[in-house]
Every structure is written in structure tokens, then in C-alpha cells.
Design a protein around this motif. Structure first.
Motif, mmCIF file in Angstrom:
data_model
loop_
_atom_site.group_PDB
_atom_site.id
_atom_site.type_symbol
_atom_site.label_atom_id
_atom_site.label_comp_id
_atom_site.label_asym_id
_atom_site.label_seq_id
_atom_site.Cartn_x
_atom_site.Cartn_y
_atom_site.Cartn_z
ATOM 1 N N TYR A 71 0.826 -1.203 0.000
ATOM 2 C CA TYR A 71 0.000 0.000 0.000
ATOM 3 C C TYR A 71 0.869 1.265 0.000
ATOM 4 O O TYR A 71 0.417 2.334 -0.387
ATOM 5 C CB TYR A 71 -0.918 0.023 1.226
ATOM 6 N N CYS A 72 2.114 1.132 0.435
ATOM 7 C CA CYS A 72 3.022 2.283 0.491
ATOM 8 C C CYS A 72 3.512 2.705 -0.891
ATOM 9 O O CYS A 72 4.072 3.805 -1.046
ATOM 10 C CB CYS A 72 4.223 1.959 1.378
ATOM 11 N N LYS B 28 0.260 6.304 3.820
ATOM 12 C CA LYS B 28 -0.538 5.269 3.157
ATOM 13 C C LYS B 28 -0.456 3.909 3.855
ATOM 14 O O LYS B 28 -1.237 3.013 3.542
ATOM 15 C CB LYS B 28 -0.080 5.117 1.702
#
Length: 334
Positions: A260-261, A314
Motif C-alpha cells: 500500500y506504500c 498510506k
């Protein structure tokens, strides 16, 4: 023993992961394979990328090919490179066919690019038709990849990290099991972050939708310890208390490679950096980890982080990614 998806294979639910072969000798590899045979372990997983793992396993398996299902994998993405890797694997393993050949570590962003006329999947299909491989699988650290693979019907097995602190694949493993897609768990001890191997294996095997876990093992003692869990893997109340504690301890500083990063504005492949640091600190593969780190592009390494913080905003686990990347630099560059 259980049926491995719809492949027709019947396997022990504890298999063998071939990463640690890189740090032991041929003689020690032979001893590990001897113990696998004694304990009834019949599924072996290795990879083209594990340096001498295929060769050592090939030597150790001579004369007893029929007692094991052999899986390997390749990072190749184009047609010609995959064709070449399949032939190299057959030669290294000294066998006429490979039971399961997997596309190795396919990232979500590249999944849709592997099926073209000049791409790797075509080479796998041709090798299967020629009898050089029996089944086609896929491995990834990106959840979206295995989700697509299960829905596509193009792969007979999926392999994904799963353990006490990395259980984001629960639903996709359940769906795969329902569809007859074989499910393989890598990193059952979270790359060595989980000290209690018995508890880690019990946690995984208590999930009926998981076919096989493949811990890396480099001694006969480890083989005996991991296979002993098969006698009883029902979780007790005490086990669940320990599991909660492990999640609490590792949950604040442990990368689950959910991605997700990404994308990093500077191009740093954040999860890959953490993965290589884990190989260095937990697997004892210092030289291998450093070589792989150096093979990354300069913009992809942890040292290219400018501390913008986009990744941390994030991350669903609120990890201190910037500080963790600094630790990667201190470990793999200094």
C-alpha cells in the motif's frame, strides 16, 4: 497427506522451502533430504534465484525422484528467458520433468504483462504440453496478484506469505481452496521474526484451506520439529494468548509487504528493501542479501529515500517506514 488442489498430487502439509540450501554444504543438504524422506515430506520448493539450491537438491535427490514432488520457479518475464530457465532447472535438478513450475514474485503492476505472445506464460504452456513441467503456479508478495491469479483460471497453485502476523491472504486462500487451486504458504515464520516455530506451524495448519506450508530448513532437527506438528495442530487457549502477544509485539514494526506504500515518488521499492534486510538479519544470508540489494537500481534502494513521508501516510499499519529504511541503509550499505 492431502490432495493439492486439483493437481492430482497428494502431499504432506509440511513441505520444504529451498532458500536455506544456499548457506549449507552438499553433504548437509543430503542429510536434510534424508530426513525429509524419513518424515514423509514429499513436496520440495526451490527457485532459479536461490543460487546453488537447485544443483544441491538435484544431487541429493538422485535415485529417489519418485518419492518427491519438485517445484521450482523463475523470475523471467519474457518467452525466451523463461524457456531457457526451464531447461536450466531440468539440468540442475537432473530430472526429466518438474512437477510444478511457478512464475516467481510477480508484482501487481506487471501481472497483466506476462501473458502476451512473447511473454513468459506462453513458455510455461509449451513446456507443459511437451511434458517438461506438469503444472503451472504463481508466487507473489502482492495480494492483488494472487487475487487475479485465482480468478483467471490460468494457474493451478498460488504461493503467498502467511503467518501469525501476515494473514491478509485469508480470503484469497479460502477462495482458491474452493476453486481447487493449490495453496502454498511461504514465510511461515515471518522470515524468522517468529521464534516459536511449533506455534507458527500450528497456526497455519489449523487453517483447512491451506494445503502446504514450506518452512526453510537446513538441519535434520528442524525437519523433525516442523513435521512433529502434524500430530496435533489444534490451537489451545494458551496458544491463542501467545499468538495475540506475538501480533502485538511485531505488529508495530513489521512490514507485511502489502504494498500500500507504493509507488514511492522517488522510486524506492520499499517492501523489497525490508525483505532483503530480513534475509540478511534473519536467514543468515548476508552476502546473498547484499548482492541482491546492489542489484536494485540506485533509485530503488533505501538510500534514495528523501523522507517525504508519502509512504507513511498510506501504510495501513502505521509503520515508521522512514526510520526502517534508514536501518536498511545501515545494514546493507554500511
Amino acid at each position: 497427506m492431502r490432495k493439492f488442489g486439483n493437481t492430482g498430487m497428494e502431499i504432506k502439509r509440511v513441505g520444504f522451502g529451498g532458500i536455506p540450501i544456499q548457506r549449507i554444504s552438499q553433504e548437509d543438504t543430503n542429510k536434510v533430504i534424508d530426513e525429509l524422506e524419513k518424515c514423509g515430506v514429499n513436496f520440495i520448493d526451490t527457485a532459479r534465484g536461490y543460487t546453488i539450491s537447485e544443483e544441491y537438491l538435484g544431487n541429493a535427490l538422485k535415485g529417489r525422484r519418485e518419492k518427491f514432488y519438485i517445484a521450482t520457479k523463475s523470475m523471467s518475464r519474457d518467452y525466451e528467458s523463461m524457456k531457457k530457465d526451464i531447461e536450466i532447472s531440468l539440468k540442475n535438478l537432473q530430472i526429466d520433468y518438474i512437477d510444478l513450475y511457478q512464475m516467481h514474485n510477480v508484482k501487481p503492476a506487471e501481472y497483466d504483462t506476462i501473458f502476451g505472445e512473447d511473454r513468459a506464460y506462453r513458455a510455461l504452456l509449451e513446456a507443459k504440453e511437451a511434458g517438461k513441467i506438469k503444472h503451472i503456479g504463481i508466487t507473489s508478495h502482492g495480494l492483488e496478484t494472487v487475487e487475479k491469479a485465482v480468478e483467471s483460471g490460468k494457474f493451478e497453485t498460488i504461493q503467498f506469505p502467511y503467518n501469525i502476523v501476515e494473514n491478509q491472504a485469508d480470503e484469497v486462500f479460502k477462495k482458491a481452496h474452493e476453486k481447487g487451486v493449490g495453496t502454498i504458504v511461504m514465510k511461515p515464520l515471518a522470515g524468522g521474526a517468529i521464534d516459536d516455530g511449533t506455534l507458527a506451524m500450528k497456526y497455519i495448519l489449523s487453517r483447512e484451506y491451506i494445503d502446504v506450508a514450506i518452512p526453510g530448513m537446513d538441519t535434520p532437527e528442524q525437519v523433525r520439529e516442523n513435521t512433529a506438528v502434524l500430530a496435533n495442530f489444534e490451537l489451545t487457549e494458551e496458544d491463542n494468548v501467545k499468538i495475540t502477544k506475538i501480533k502485538s509485539e511485531l505488529g508495530t514494526n513489521f512490514c507485511r509487504r502489502c504494498e500500500y506504500c507504493l509507488p514511492c515518488p522517488q522510486g524506492v521499492i520499499i517492501p523489497q528493501n525490508f525483505l532483503l534486510e530480513g534475509y540478511y538479519t534473519r536467514y543468515g544470508l548476508q552476502d546473498w542479501a547484499i548482492d541482491r540489494y546492489k542489484a536494485l537500481g540506485e533509485d530503488q534502494r533505501a538510500s534514495n529515500c528523501v523522507e517525504c513521508g508519502a509512504c507513511e501516510s498510506k501504510c495501513p499499519y502505521e509503520l515508521p517506514i522512514i526510520e526502517m529504511l534508514k536501518n536498511v541503509v545501515n545494514t546493507l550499505e554500511k
